[in-house]
Scaffold this motif. Structure first.
Motif, PDB file in Angstrom:
ATOM      1  N   GLY A 103      -8.783 -65.450 -73.517  1.00  0.00           N
ATOM      2  CA  GLY A 103      -7.451 -65.632 -72.951  1.00  0.00           C
ATOM      3  C   GLY A 103      -7.365 -65.083 -71.549  1.00  0.00           C
ATOM      4  O   GLY A 103      -8.277 -64.427 -71.058  1.00  0.00           O
ATOM      5  N   THR A 104      -6.260 -65.372 -70.882  1.00  0.00           N
ATOM      6  CA  THR A 104      -6.075 -64.883 -69.511  1.00  0.00           C
ATOM      7  C   THR A 104      -5.533 -63.461 -69.491  1.00  0.00           C
ATOM      8  O   THR A 104      -5.653 -62.775 -68.498  1.00  0.00           O
ATOM      9  N   GLU A 105      -4.906 -63.037 -70.609  1.00  0.00           N
ATOM     10  CA  GLU A 105      -4.363 -61.696 -70.685  1.00  0.00           C
ATOM     11  C   GLU A 105      -5.182 -60.869 -71.658  1.00  0.00           C
ATOM     12  O   GLU A 105      -5.570 -61.358 -72.725  1.00  0.00           O
ATOM     13  N   GLU A 106      -5.470 -59.642 -71.294  1.00  0.00           N
ATOM     14  CA  GLU A 106      -6.235 -58.782 -72.166  1.00  0.00           C
ATOM     15  C   GLU A 106      -5.281 -57.979 -73.046  1.00  0.00           C
ATOM     16  O   GLU A 106      -4.318 -57.375 -72.568  1.00  0.00           O
ATOM     17  N   LEU A 107      -5.562 -57.987 -74.341  1.00  0.00           N
ATOM     18  CA  LEU A 107      -4.726 -57.326 -75.326  1.00  0.00           C
ATOM     19  C   LEU A 107      -5.505 -56.205 -75.977  1.00  0.00           C
ATOM     20  O   LEU A 107      -6.683 -56.350 -76.277  1.00  0.00           O
ATOM     21  N   GLY A 108      -4.856 -55.098 -76.228  1.00  0.00           N
ATOM     22  CA  GLY A 108      -5.534 -53.944 -76.778  1.00  0.00           C
ATOM     23  C   GLY A 108      -5.416 -53.851 -78.287  1.00  0.00           C
ATOM     24  O   GLY A 108      -4.500 -54.394 -78.910  1.00  0.00           O
ATOM     25  N   LEU A 109      -6.371 -53.135 -78.893  1.00  0.00           N
ATOM     26  CA  LEU A 109      -6.384 -52.848 -80.315  1.00  0.00           C
ATOM     27  C   LEU A 109      -6.574 -51.354 -80.507  1.00  0.00           C
ATOM     28  O   LEU A 109      -7.146 -50.680 -79.647  1.00  0.00           O
ATOM     29  N   SER A 110      -6.134 -50.840 -81.626  1.00  0.00           N
ATOM     30  CA  SER A 110      -6.360 -49.432 -81.946  1.00  0.00           C
ATOM     31  C   SER A 110      -6.642 -49.287 -83.432  1.00  0.00           C
ATOM     32  O   SER A 110      -6.083 -50.020 -84.252  1.00  0.00           O
ATOM     33  N   VAL A 111      -7.519 -48.355 -83.774  1.00  0.00           N
ATOM     34  CA  VAL A 111      -7.837 -48.072 -85.172  1.00  0.00           C
ATOM     35  C   VAL A 111      -6.785 -47.119 -85.729  1.00  0.00           C
ATOM     36  O   VAL A 111      -6.593 -46.021 -85.207  1.00  0.00           O
TER      37      VAL A 111
END
Length: 614
Positions: free
Chosen positions: A222-230
């Motif tokens: 994608g063009t936007e970076e999305l974050g993840l967290s544990v």
């Protein structure tokens, strides 16, 4: 190790009221707020829930305490000149692990001691000192997973099996850390930023040999970076579900990812603002932590029925919560007016430290101000009387953090001295959606100051603030914005107070800990050699010759986040042109865990402002 002691003797003496420790009755309220004993939310051992660990300042320094809920005994577990706050219990409750750094520099090794007390010994022999990057211990003690960060190695993950030596199973130059270990000790969730964006992590699940088993990466395609967290593996034997935080709808929300099948279960909770979660101990429900517009509350989500039930908490902020095996929830709550308490849904207060009681403060009021990037939320506390008041703009650190309706002794001290206090959740702050948090990239510092300037204009035009008596203040990133604001907005501020600031961005980058270098590369788009113009535009040192207001700076000589050399570079430039300034250097790291030291710093700041605003 000595038993826990109250901060002051509670025996009644002439001239005091019952419950007032001797020698404290004549202290001003602002000082009592710092001295009053506080406790953190107790952590508890998964397989020995009556054994807990908490942090308290009861001795005048923040240290770790062991608490046996069966007997009621509380014991001070650590005792160091500069304090200790980083620790945990092993799942069986037999050991306390704590991180041993050098005078607050955050670089050190893990040590352990028996829960009942005894000798401190190295917890992971053979593993050299580093910055900590996560720790997980198997419930049966068969494996220990240690995340580390050093300037030489970047990010590494080591596994220790039984009495064996540490074995490296992961290494990368970019930031990474241990998220969690599954209930059976077979799966490790690693948060990493191998793609180079330190603000948006991906998740890789590996086995104890480091073999990749599953990957979740929202930065791809994608063009936007999305974050993840544990957020944690399910606390059930044989369960491969991992609770994950994601930003797919522009805010933080939880979902359940079964790493064995790959199935993702979207929870899609109908709550505004950011949402986080943790498991109930039997894995049947989630404890939901909901944050919206500087307040927070708690909910219970039944995973079978999807029923969402609100947990009764007072208006204000919940800064931590945990579900106990009996289904009750313990949580740390406060508001701007009322000091923190560890409460339980069973009713009452879980931990009530003896000794001096913390005085309250005034409630916080909300202000919404139109700014260049959208509506800005500010929190205001006012002294008695009519304005305009001398006003302190207390700027929060981070930048990925936010001010909330929570108790804070620092702003309360200013109110007691007749100042209004304004706290601004500028672009870059969390809690207002991903776009708001990510907005400061590449024009770092300057964007935040545009929002602060908009709130400043409102504070003056509304009659709240005296335009001739405006103080710009903050610590860490707030200290950085203070120095940058004094140089880029020199006519707007009468006094500047910067604690542990970034002052010379280029030197700070080269001297700071590796994880923060990665963050700066993300924020500014590269290193100082790759994007020198961006570092120059965002560095307070570039504007130091334009500073007109008196400047007070405090700095820890062992600070790995805002190192002392770059502060000295800025101070030397102030001195070379005869600018009015004072500098206070103290023997600690990024702030102090010693109550007397914190009181000294607040007293110096208030005195400096008073002298220069008369």
């Amino acid at each position: 190790m000595s038993d826990v002691q109250p901060a002051h003797d509670t025996e009644t003496t002439p001239g005091t009221t019952p419950g007032t420790p001797p020698g404290t009755a004549d202290l001003p309220d602002w000082e009592k707020r710092f001295r009053a004993p506080r406790v953190s939310l107790p952590d508890w051992a998964e397989d020995a829930p009556d054994r807990s660990l908490f942090v308290s300042n009861a001795t005048g320094t923040y240290e770790l305490y062991a608490w046996d809920r069966t007997t009621g005994e509380q014991r001070q577990a650590t005792d160091r000149d500069n304090g200790t706050t980083d620790g945990l219990l092993t799942p069986d409750g037999r050991w306390i692990w704590w991180f041993d750094d050098t005078d607050g520099d955050e670089f050190g090794v893990w040590k352990r001691q028996p829960f009942e007390g005894g000798e401190d010994t190295p917890a992971v022999p053979g593993l050299a000192a580093s910055y900590p990057a996560g720790l997980a211990i198997a419930r049966d003690g068969s494996a220990i997973v240690v995340g580390r960060s050093t300037d030489e190695d970047g990010s590494t993950v080591h596994v220790v099996r039984g009495d064996g030596d540490p074995v490296e199973i992961y290494r990368h130059r970019e930031s990474a850390g241990v998220g969690d270990l599954s209930h059976d000790g077979a799966l490790i969730a690693v948060e990493h930023t191998e793609h180079g964006d330190a603000m948006h992590s991906a998740i890789r699940v590996v086995d104890l040999d480091g073999r990749a088993l599953a990957e979740l990466d929202d930065t791809k395609g994608g063009t936007e970076e999305l974050g993840l967290s544990v957020l944690g593996f399910a606390p059930v034997a044989g369960d491969t579900r991992l609770l994950v935080g994601h930003q797919r709808r522009g805010r933080w929300e939880p979902m359940v990812w079964d790493v064995a099948s790959g199935v993702e279960t979207d929870l899609a909770l109908d709550l505004p603002g950011d949402v986080s979660a943790e498991w109930y101990p039997d894995g049947s429900a989630l404890l939901i932590a909901h944050s919206f517009e500087a307040r927070s509350d708690l909910w219970r989500l039944d995973l079978a029925t999807r029923a969402l039930e609100r947990i009764d908490t007072p208006p204000g902020s919940v800064s931590g919560a945990t579900a106990r095996p009996d289904g009750t929830v313990e949580y740390l709550w406060s508001s701007a007016a009322e000091p923190p308490q560890v409460r339980t849904t069973a009713g009452g207060v879980v931990l009530d430290p003896p000794g001096l009681k913390c005085p309250g403060s005034v409630p916080v009021e909300d202000a919404w101000v139109e700014g260049p990037g959208g509506r800005i939320h500010a929190l205001v506390q006012k002294p008695a009387g009519e304005g305009p008041f001398p006003t302190v703009f207390e700027i929060h650190g981070g930048p990925t953090w936010h001010d909330s309706d929570a108790f804070a002794a620092g702003p309360a001290a200013w109110v007691d001295h007749g100042y209004a206090v304004v706290r601004v959740n500028y672009r870059g702050s969390t809690g207002y959606g991903r776009d708001w948090t990510d907005a400061l990239k590449h024009r770092v510092g300057l964007i935040e100051l545009e929002d602060i300037a908009a709130v400043r204009a409102w504070a003056v035009s509304s009659g709240l603030a005296d335009p001739a008596k405006l103080v710009l203040a903050g610590g860490s990133w707030g200290g950085y914005l203070t120095l940058l604001g004094l140089g880029t907005q020199p006519g707007d501020w009468a006094v500047g107070l910067a604690a542990v600031p970034v002052a010379d961005y280029v030197t700070a980058y080269h001297d700071e800990m590796e994880a923060l270098k990665a963050m700066d590369r993300t924020l500014l788009g590269g290193t100082p050699e790759e994007v020198p113009e961006r570092f120059a535009a965002s560095s307070p040192l570039s504007y130091v010759d334009d500073v007109r207001a008196p400047v007070y700076i405090s700095a820890g000589v062992n600070d790995p986040r805002c190192p002392i050399r770059q502060v000295e570079n800025y101070v030397d430039r102030l001195a070379s042109r005869g600018a009015v300034h004072e500098v206070y250097r103290y023997d600690a790291g990024h702030g102090s865990l010693v109550v007397d030291e914190r009181i000294k710093q607040v007293r110096l700041e208030i005195d400096f402002a008073s002298r220069h605003l008369r």
